[in-house]
Design an enzyme around this catalytic site. Structure first.
Site, PDB file in Angstrom:
ATOM      1  N   TRP A 319      -3.997   0.577  -6.788  1.00  0.00           N
ATOM      2  CA  TRP A 319      -4.610  -0.164  -5.680  1.00  0.00           C
ATOM      3  C   TRP A 319      -5.011   0.795  -4.559  1.00  0.00           C
ATOM      4  O   TRP A 319      -6.040   0.605  -3.909  1.00  0.00           O
ATOM      5  CB  TRP A 319      -3.625  -1.199  -5.136  1.00  0.00           C
ATOM      6  CG  TRP A 319      -4.162  -1.995  -3.981  1.00  0.00           C
ATOM      7  CD1 TRP A 319      -4.872  -3.164  -4.043  1.00  0.00           C
ATOM      8  CD2 TRP A 319      -4.042  -1.685  -2.584  1.00  0.00           C
ATOM      9  NE1 TRP A 319      -5.192  -3.599  -2.776  1.00  0.00           N
ATOM     10  CE2 TRP A 319      -4.697  -2.710  -1.862  1.00  0.00           C
ATOM     11  CE3 TRP A 319      -3.442  -0.647  -1.878  1.00  0.00           C
ATOM     12  CZ2 TRP A 319      -4.766  -2.718  -0.473  1.00  0.00           C
ATOM     13  CZ3 TRP A 319      -3.511  -0.647  -0.493  1.00  0.00           C
ATOM     14  CH2 TRP A 319      -4.168  -1.672   0.200  1.00  0.00           C
ATOM     15  N   HIS A 320      -4.209   1.830  -4.342  1.00  0.00           N
ATOM     16  CA  HIS A 320      -4.485   2.760  -3.246  1.00  0.00           C
ATOM     17  C   HIS A 320      -5.670   3.674  -3.527  1.00  0.00           C
ATOM     18  O   HIS A 320      -6.250   4.229  -2.581  1.00  0.00           O
ATOM     19  CB  HIS A 320      -3.245   3.597  -2.932  1.00  0.00           C
ATOM     20  CG  HIS A 320      -2.246   2.878  -2.090  1.00  0.00           C
ATOM     21  ND1 HIS A 320      -1.312   2.006  -2.623  1.00  0.00           N
ATOM     22  CD2 HIS A 320      -2.029   2.882  -0.757  1.00  0.00           C
ATOM     23  CE1 HIS A 320      -0.571   1.514  -1.639  1.00  0.00           C
ATOM     24  NE2 HIS A 320      -0.985   2.022  -0.503  1.00  0.00           N
ATOM     25  N   GLY A 321      -6.019   3.867  -4.772  1.00  0.00           N
ATOM     26  CA  GLY A 321      -7.173   4.714  -5.033  1.00  0.00           C
ATOM     27  C   GLY A 321      -7.399   4.972  -6.506  1.00  0.00           C
ATOM     28  O   GLY A 321      -6.471   4.947  -7.313  1.00  0.00           O
ATOM     29  N   PHE A 468      -9.372   2.581   1.024  1.00  0.00           N
ATOM     30  CA  PHE A 468      -8.723   1.690   0.067  1.00  0.00           C
ATOM     31  C   PHE A 468      -9.338   0.297   0.096  1.00  0.00           C
ATOM     32  O   PHE A 468      -8.971  -0.528  -0.692  1.00  0.00           O
ATOM     33  CB  PHE A 468      -7.205   1.606   0.331  1.00  0.00           C
ATOM     34  CG  PHE A 468      -6.575   2.967   0.446  1.00  0.00           C
ATOM     35  CD1 PHE A 468      -6.880   3.953  -0.479  1.00  0.00           C
ATOM     36  CD2 PHE A 468      -5.708   3.248   1.477  1.00  0.00           C
ATOM     37  CE1 PHE A 468      -6.327   5.209  -0.384  1.00  0.00           C
ATOM     38  CE2 PHE A 468      -5.132   4.507   1.577  1.00  0.00           C
ATOM     39  CZ  PHE A 468      -5.444   5.481   0.640  1.00  0.00           C
TER      40      PHE A 468
END
Length: 468
Positions: A319-321, A468
């Protein structure tokens, strides 16, 4: 557009507040919706079409889900299609290039794709939409029949691009019946200024230390310089993100909304599990409610618990990258949380209690290396320097320069990352003494003035979670 910009503080926000408060009650949500769409379109006018499409699509699909709720097969099929479209859009814009790059590497292909620009805040508003769709399908919330109110929920500019991630069940009532008052408005201004100060005065300035040290050749770093750099980033990302959350919560109050707290002094945590109950709280709760618990949570055997944690922390990292360093970072924390669940947690509350905070901080600091250095090889090399495994000198001129020129800033950052300053501030406010109140208000004015002065002259004003 970002909150910590002169155009937002002195143009967009005052105009929006003015128009909002002169609008009749029935038009206030429409005012917020229009302002939010302008805010979003300011830097990315093309991506506004994607957001409008998401609003219309999910508004219609959830009505269908609700209307066919007594026919489970139809309702389930519509629900699955809705989830697939939302996740598909997120996957395309955020992960398509990442997927192609990995296919090229694994299969020896040479597929060339243009870099797809990532729409601002897509991870945040997609998760908000998903929570609403899931809750409607599970009949936990009433479907929203007013498309304006639904549009406000999705696009609300105070928390659109970086959270807190707001669940529909927490804000449904406020969309129709929120209360506005001068006291609440003043609280919002106060919270916004504090967040602005954390972002501009602390995060931006401490961030320069990490930016400069990270840009140096690893072979030329000393052990102390490497530690100073990553400690600076540890403080930067906290004040950057928590400052943004403070500004979002403050802006919400100005418009009558109450958003959940997103940070609770995570660096005083005494376990990694506790750290994640204090850091980015809204995201942690989202993963817990919509992924971890439906998978069985803790109510399963140890192997299944491990599987559940793996899935949650794999997706948390992703989800963060769209990069393997984020996946590794997520699984790294999941590993420690699993250890704490099976045995380490008992030791941290017992024999190892006296070093529990030190252990947590060390795990978190190492984690930030993987978070910000996007190539895993470089991240491991940096860690080797930190722990003296590459033969680098213990101290050098770089450390001496950055440490002495930023000593007081680092001390302020460390103190403000604990509850000490906040507790003192709260006690001063509770005295209700005129001189104390005057001092507090003058301090807030000084923070606003200094932040403005920095923004006028400063070119270094990134927001880390925008990607993000």
């Amino acid at each position: 557009m970002v909150f910590s910009s002169l155009i937002f503080i002195f143009l967009f926000l005052p105009i929006t507040i003015f128009l909002y408060y002169i609008s009749p009650k029935k038009l206030k949500n429409l005012t917020i919706l229009i302002a939010s769409l302008i805010f979003y379109a300011w830097g990315e006018p093309i991506c506004i079409l994607l957001m409008v499409f998401s609003i219309i699509l999910n508004y219609i699909m959830t009505l269908f889900i609700h209307n066919f709720r007594y026919n489970k097969n139809i309702s389930r099929n519509i629900f699955i299609v809705t989830l697939a479209i939302n996740l598909g859009m997120l996957a395309f814009f955020k992960y398509f290039s990442f997927i192609i790059d990995n296919l090229n590497m694994l299969l020896g292909l040479n597929i060339i794709v243009e870099k797809i620009p990532l729409p601002m805040g897509i991870s945040f508003y997609t998760f908000q939409i998903l929570s609403y769709v899931i809750d409607v399908y599970l009949d936990k919330v009433e479907v929203q029949r007013n498309i304006i109110n639904f549009g406000v929920y999705v696009t609300m500019f105070p928390q659109l691009v970086a959270g807190p991630i707001v669940k529909y069940s927490d804000i449904n009532y406020q969309l129709k019946n929120r209360k506005r008052s001068l006291y609440k408005f003043s609280e919002g201004i106060e919270r916004f200024i504090i967040g602005l100060g954390k972002k501009v005065l602390i995060a931006n300035n401490i961030g320069i230390i990490w930016t400069n040290i990270k840009s140096l050749d690893i072979s030329s770093l000393s052990i102390l310089s490497s530690w100073l750099g990553i400690i600076a980033f540890t403080l930067q990302i906290y004040f950057d993100f928590s400052g943004y959350s403070d500004m979002a919560i403050g802006l919400g109050k100005m418009f009558g909304f109450e958003f959940m707290e997103n940070f609770n002094y995570p660096y005083i945590a005494k376990s990694v599990s506790e750290f994640w109950r204090r850091w980015h709280i809204s995201l942690g709760q989202w993963f817990r409610e919509y992924i971890y618990i439906p998978l069985g949570g803790n109510r399963v055997n140890l192997i299944t618990q491990f599987r559940n944690l793996f899935i949650v922390w794999f997706t948390t990292g992703l989800w963060h990258g769209a990069s393997w360093n984020f996946v590794f970072w997520g699984l790294y924390f999941g590993f420690f949380i699993f250890l704490e669940k099976i045995f380490l947690g008992r030791f941290l509350k017992g024999p190892l209690k006296f070093i529990s905070n030190l252990y947590t901080i060390l795990v978190v600091i190492i984690g930030w290396v993987f978070f910000d250095i996007d190539k895993l090889g470089l991240a491991f090399s940096y860690l080797k320097v930190m722990f003296g495994f590459k033969g680098n000198p213990f101290i050098d001129k770089t450390f001496i320069y950055y440490f002495y020129t930023n000593f007081f800033l680092l001390i302020i950052g460390i103190l403000c990352a604990t509850p000490l300053v906040s507790e003192l501030y709260t006690k001063l406010k509770q005295t209700r003494n005129f001189k104390v109140v005057l001092f507090i208000n003058l301090t807030l004015c000084a923070i606003l003035f200094l932040s403005t002065a920095y923004l006028v002259n400063q070119s270094f004003n990134p927001f880390l979670y925008f990607r993000f």
